[in-house]
Design a protein around this motif. Structure first.
Motif, mmCIF file in Angstrom:
data_model
loop_
_atom_site.group_PDB
_atom_site.id
_atom_site.type_symbol
_atom_site.label_atom_id
_atom_site.label_comp_id
_atom_site.label_asym_id
_atom_site.label_seq_id
_atom_site.Cartn_x
_atom_site.Cartn_y
_atom_site.Cartn_z
ATOM 1 N N VAL A 143 17.675 11.939 8.506
ATOM 2 C CA VAL A 143 17.517 13.378 8.623
ATOM 3 C C VAL A 143 16.033 13.717 8.599
ATOM 4 N N SER A 144 15.635 14.603 9.480
ATOM 5 C CA SER A 144 14.238 15.024 9.550
ATOM 6 C C SER A 144 14.156 16.536 9.630
ATOM 7 N N TRP B 74 3.797 15.389 19.317
ATOM 8 C CA TRP B 74 4.350 16.189 20.402
ATOM 9 C C TRP B 74 3.244 16.697 21.322
ATOM 10 N N GLY B 75 3.604 16.895 22.580
ATOM 11 C CA GLY B 75 2.698 17.568 23.494
ATOM 12 C C GLY B 75 2.847 19.072 23.363
ATOM 13 N N GLN B 76 2.146 19.785 24.220
ATOM 14 C CA GLN B 76 2.205 21.255 24.212
ATOM 15 C C GLN B 76 3.342 21.784 25.078
ATOM 16 N N TYR C 290 11.377 19.777 10.974
ATOM 17 C CA TYR C 290 10.221 20.105 11.792
ATOM 18 C C TYR C 290 9.808 21.552 11.538
ATOM 19 N N TYR D 139 12.832 9.870 14.865
ATOM 20 C CA TYR D 139 12.014 10.985 14.414
ATOM 21 C C TYR D 139 10.895 11.189 15.425
ATOM 22 N N PHE D 140 10.629 12.457 15.732
ATOM 23 C CA PHE D 140 9.631 12.792 16.728
ATOM 24 C C PHE D 140 8.302 13.045 16.035
ATOM 25 N N HIS E 192 7.716 24.691 13.178
ATOM 26 C CA HIS E 192 7.291 25.106 14.509
ATOM 27 C C HIS E 192 6.692 26.506 14.454
ATOM 28 N N TYR F 128 11.053 13.083 6.937
ATOM 29 C CA TYR F 128 11.901 12.121 7.627
ATOM 30 C C TYR F 128 12.599 11.248 6.592
ATOM 31 N N GLY G 33 20.088 24.874 14.486
ATOM 32 C CA GLY G 33 19.749 26.027 15.293
ATOM 33 C C GLY G 33 18.411 26.668 14.943
ATOM 34 N N LYS H 4 2.802 26.667 19.445
ATOM 35 C CA LYS H 4 2.204 25.382 19.070
ATOM 36 C C LYS H 4 3.255 24.278 19.167
ATOM 37 N N ALA H 5 2.801 23.048 19.101
ATOM 38 C CA ALA H 5 3.740 21.929 19.115
ATOM 39 C C ALA H 5 4.452 21.829 17.771
ATOM 40 N N PRO H 6 5.741 21.486 17.765
ATOM 41 C CA PRO H 6 6.445 21.254 16.500
ATOM 42 C C PRO H 6 5.766 20.141 15.707
ATOM 43 N N CYS I 175 17.162 17.966 11.828
ATOM 44 C CA CYS I 175 17.585 17.080 12.900
ATOM 45 C C CYS I 175 18.233 15.861 12.266
ATOM 46 N N LEU J 4 6.390 17.282 12.497
ATOM 47 C CA LEU J 4 7.303 16.575 11.611
ATOM 48 C C LEU J 4 6.864 16.774 10.166
ATOM 49 N N TYR K 145 13.339 23.469 11.712
ATOM 50 C CA TYR K 145 14.512 22.846 12.328
ATOM 51 C C TYR K 145 14.847 21.548 11.600
ATOM 52 N N PHE L 224 19.881 18.661 16.762
ATOM 53 C CA PHE L 224 19.061 19.602 16.006
ATOM 54 C C PHE L 224 19.924 20.697 15.386
ATOM 55 N N TYR M 5 9.187 19.593 25.945
ATOM 56 C CA TYR M 5 8.228 18.828 25.161
ATOM 57 C C TYR M 5 8.513 17.330 25.299
#
Lengths: 111, 123
Positions: free
Chosen positions: A35-36, B113-115, A38, B109-110, A40, A51, A104, A44-46, A91, A48, A89, A102, B95
């Motif tokens: 389970v992870s 990440w890019g934009q 994130y 696990y991610f 956001h 984890y 919601g 911008k990029a999400p 996951c 982590l 989020y 993921f 993404y």
């Protein structure tokens, strides 16, 4: 696998703690410790944050912690700060057929 | 520093095709699985596809299975997402992300990440 269930929104004042729940099934959250979480920020990029249910990547403040009980995982943020205001989020791994699913998403507002 | 850069998005008509690219650097590309995750306007994150480090194994969300194909070229540190039979509901910011690697194994696990690159499916 359907999306994991998260509250749409939570809020708290600076310095307080909030917990975001993430409910899945015995096929995902309940069956795997993958389970992870994130963070956001819009535009911008999400990022982590958690984890392996409870582990924090390097650089993530220890104010962020994760846990799991049965089919429900949780993210707790203590000592809330304004910069924590974001969407969160969860996951979970769901096995080789699904791979991951993921939640919601939960909007955290710092009052 | 790790860099992940997506490209290839744009406006396409329903039923059309598009190929997204993702170039990565700053980590051992051949050791990491790579994934595509999308976010529809006003929506949440949705996992789309993952390809293993070797490229031999691919996973797809039910919503794109049979229409999207993920591939990678390890000599170019690049991952691709071929999207066919596009629908309005595929409209999203796409993404690309690498996976956490621990002791030579990748995990679901991610990490970086890019934009994102925007795909709009509309007539």
């Amino acid at each position: 696998h359907s999306a994991l269930t998260q509250p749409r929104s939570v809020s708290g004042s600076p310095g307080q703690s909030v917990t975001i729940s993430c409910t899945g099934t015995s096929g995902d959250v309940g069956n795997w410790d993958y389970v992870s979480w994130y963070q956001h920020h819009p535009g911008k990029a999400p990022k982590l944050m958690i984890y392996d249910v409870t582990k924090r990547p390097s650089g993530v403040p220890n104010r962020f912690s994760g846990s799991k009980s049965g089919n429900t995982a949780s993210l707790t943020i203590s000592g809330l700060q304004g910069e924590d205001e974001a969407d969160y989020y969860c996951c979970s791994y769901g096995g080789s057929d699904t791979y991951v699913v993921f939640g919601g998403g939960t909007k955290l507002t710092v009052l | 520093d790790v860099q992940v850069l997506e490209s290839g998005g744009g406006l396409v008509q329903p039923g059309g095709s598009l190929r997204l690219s993702c170039v990565a650097s700053g980590f051992t590309f051949t050791s990491s699985a790579m994934s595509w995750v999308r976010q529809a306007p006003g929506g949440g994150l949705e996992w789309v596809s993952t390809i293993s480090d070797s490229g031999h194994t691919a996973y797809y969300a039910d919503s794109v299975k049979g229409r999207f194909t993920v591939s990678r070229d390890n000599s170019k540190n690049t991952v691709y997402l071929q999207m066919n039979s596009l629908r309005a509901e595929d409209t999203a910011l796409y993404y690309c992300a690498n996976h956490i690697v621990i002791s030579g194994s990748y995990y679901p696990y991610f990490d970086d990440w890019g934009q994102g690159t925007l795909v709009t499916v509309s007539s």
